[in-house]
Design a protein around this motif. Structure first.
Motif, short mmCIF file in Angstrom:
data_model
loop_
_atom_site.label_atom_id
_atom_site.label_comp_id
_atom_site.label_asym_id
_atom_site.label_seq_id
_atom_site.Cartn_x
_atom_site.Cartn_y
_atom_site.Cartn_z
N LEU A 173 0.83 -1.21 0.00
CA LEU A 173 0.00 0.00 0.00
C LEU A 173 0.87 1.26 0.00
O LEU A 173 0.53 2.25 -0.65
N ASN A 174 1.96 1.22 0.73
CA ASN A 174 2.88 2.36 0.75
C ASN A 174 3.45 2.61 -0.64
O ASN A 174 3.67 3.75 -1.05
N LEU A 175 3.71 1.53 -1.37
CA LEU A 175 4.21 1.69 -2.73
C LEU A 175 3.17 2.34 -3.63
O LEU A 175 3.49 3.23 -4.43
N ILE A 176 1.91 1.90 -3.51
CA ILE A 176 0.85 2.48 -4.32
C ILE A 176 0.74 3.97 -4.06
O ILE A 176 0.60 4.78 -4.99
N HIS A 177 0.80 4.36 -2.80
CA HIS A 177 0.72 5.78 -2.44
C HIS A 177 1.91 6.55 -3.00
O HIS A 177 1.77 7.67 -3.50
N LEU A 178 3.11 5.95 -2.94
CA LEU A 178 4.30 6.60 -3.48
C LEU A 178 4.19 6.79 -4.99
O LEU A 178 4.53 7.85 -5.52
N LEU A 179 3.70 5.77 -5.68
CA LEU A 179 3.54 5.87 -7.13
C LEU A 179 2.53 6.95 -7.50
O LEU A 179 2.69 7.64 -8.51
N ASP A 180 1.50 7.09 -6.71
CA ASP A 180 0.51 8.15 -6.95
C ASP A 180 1.19 9.51 -6.90
O ASP A 180 0.97 10.37 -7.77
N GLN A 181 2.04 9.71 -5.89
CA GLN A 181 2.73 10.99 -5.75
C GLN A 181 3.74 11.21 -6.87
O GLN A 181 3.83 12.31 -7.44
N GLU A 182 4.49 10.17 -7.21
CA GLU A 182 5.56 10.29 -8.20
C GLU A 182 5.03 10.36 -9.63
O GLU A 182 5.66 10.97 -10.49
N TRP A 183 3.90 9.74 -9.88
CA TRP A 183 3.34 9.70 -11.23
C TRP A 183 2.22 10.71 -11.41
O TRP A 183 2.36 11.69 -12.13
N TYR A 184 1.09 10.46 -10.77
CA TYR A 184 -0.11 11.25 -11.04
C TYR A 184 -0.02 12.68 -10.47
O TYR A 184 -0.33 13.64 -11.18
N VAL A 185 0.37 12.79 -9.21
CA VAL A 185 0.45 14.14 -8.61
C VAL A 185 1.53 14.96 -9.29
O VAL A 185 1.33 16.14 -9.60
N ALA A 186 2.68 14.34 -9.54
CA ALA A 186 3.78 15.07 -10.20
C ALA A 186 3.37 15.51 -11.60
O ALA A 186 3.68 16.64 -12.02
N ARG A 187 2.68 14.65 -12.34
CA ARG A 187 2.24 15.03 -13.70
C ARG A 187 1.23 16.17 -13.65
O ARG A 187 1.31 17.11 -14.46
N ALA A 188 0.29 16.10 -12.70
CA ALA A 188 -0.71 17.15 -12.58
C ALA A 188 -0.08 18.48 -12.17
O ALA A 188 -0.43 19.54 -12.69
N THR A 189 0.88 18.41 -11.25
CA THR A 189 1.57 19.62 -10.80
C THR A 189 2.35 20.25 -11.95
O THR A 189 2.34 21.48 -12.14
N LYS A 190 3.01 19.41 -12.73
CA LYS A 190 3.76 19.91 -13.88
C LYS A 190 2.84 20.57 -14.90
O LYS A 190 3.14 21.66 -15.42
N SER A 191 1.70 19.93 -15.17
CA SER A 191 0.74 20.49 -16.12
C SER A 191 0.21 21.83 -15.65
O SER A 191 0.05 22.77 -16.45
N GLU A 192 -0.07 21.94 -14.35
CA GLU A 192 -0.58 23.20 -13.80
C GLU A 192 0.46 24.31 -13.92
O GLU A 192 0.13 25.46 -14.26
N ARG A 193 1.71 23.99 -13.65
CA ARG A 193 2.77 24.99 -13.74
C ARG A 193 2.98 25.44 -15.18
O ARG A 193 3.15 26.64 -15.45
N ILE A 194 2.97 24.49 -16.10
CA ILE A 194 3.14 24.83 -17.52
C ILE A 194 1.98 25.70 -18.00
O ILE A 194 2.16 26.67 -18.74
N ALA A 195 0.75 25.36 -17.56
CA ALA A 195 -0.42 26.14 -17.96
C ALA A 195 -0.31 27.58 -17.45
O ALA A 195 -0.65 28.54 -18.18
N LYS A 196 0.19 27.76 -16.24
CA LYS A 196 0.36 29.10 -15.68
C LYS A 196 1.42 29.88 -16.47
O LYS A 196 1.26 31.07 -16.72
#
Length: 222
Positions: A173-196
């Motif tokens: 479960l800890n791995l799943i949470h880590l992957l969420d942060q490293e993959w999905y959250v990081a991608r969303a954060t990058k997209s938001e920064r680029i959009a700004k």
């Protein structure tokens, strides 16, 4: 403590409950424990009652945990979040079932994030994305996949039930949470920064264009 009297033989079922919270201020993880015991309530000489001939009802003790102490972000697919939440809920009650759900959540993330198709097993899908993801995360996925007997059947279906030791499901479960942060959250954060950044560039360009435009003067004579 709650007493429930049987109308057949006068026996009672004792229901006990307690809320347990981790004293660590950075954790505060909670669990709710319920115990059920069947027996007889006998009056004592002092006018009170004592519980005798006790035996557990069913497994005797049930522990309810929060859906997830570390919920996934809103960016993961719904079915992945559902598998992860259910795996978290039963991690202490049935580590084996929890690990199976966690592996299915991992497989769902790999398929969705990297758009992997045409592979039969989680093992094959992980090999397919080896060069597409961070090397350290890949090693972690392969290592966690091999915890206990989970990796004993790498070529079989991810839903195969295998033996899992207590605590190994939580590692998954800890791995799943880590992957969420490293993959999905990081991608969303990058997209938001680029959009700004793009929006800022457009705004500045419009300002420059407005400043550079010549002022139209009225040259007509009355």
């Amino acid at each position: 403590m709650v007493w429930c009297r049987s109308t057949l033989d006068g026996s009672v079922i004792s229901l006990g409950y307690k809320l347990i919270e981790c004293p660590n201020t950075s954790c505060k993880k909670q669990s709710f424990e319920v115990t059920a015991t069947h027996g007889r309530r006998v009056e004592t000489k002092l006018g009170g009652y004592t519980f005798v001939e006790k035996r557990p009802v069913g497994i005797g003790k049930f522990t309810f945990l929060p859906t997830s102490s570390q919920p996934l972000s809103i960016y993961v697919p719904k079915h992945v979040a559902e598998d992860y939440n259910e795996a978290s809920l039963i991690s202490s009650l049935s580590p084996k079932a929890s690990a199976t759900l966690a592996r299915r959540a991992l497989q769902g993330m790999v398929r969705d994030f990297f758009q992997v198709a045409g592979k039969r097993t989680l093992h094959q899908e992980l090999e397919a994305v080896k060069n597409l993801c961070d090397a350290d995360l890949y090693d972690a996925m392969m290592a966690v996949k091999s915890v206990g007997n989970i990796g004993a059947h790498p070529e079989q279906d991810v839903s195969l039930m295998v033996d899992v030791e207590l605590g190994e499901a939580e590692t998954l479960l800890n791995l799943i949470h880590l992957l969420d942060q490293e993959w999905y959250v990081a991608r969303a954060t990058k997209s938001e920064r680029i959009a700004k950044m793009k929006a800022l560039g457009v705004a500045k360009q419009l300002a420059i264009t407005a400043t550079a435009s010549p002022t139209v003067q009225n040259t007509s004579t009355p």
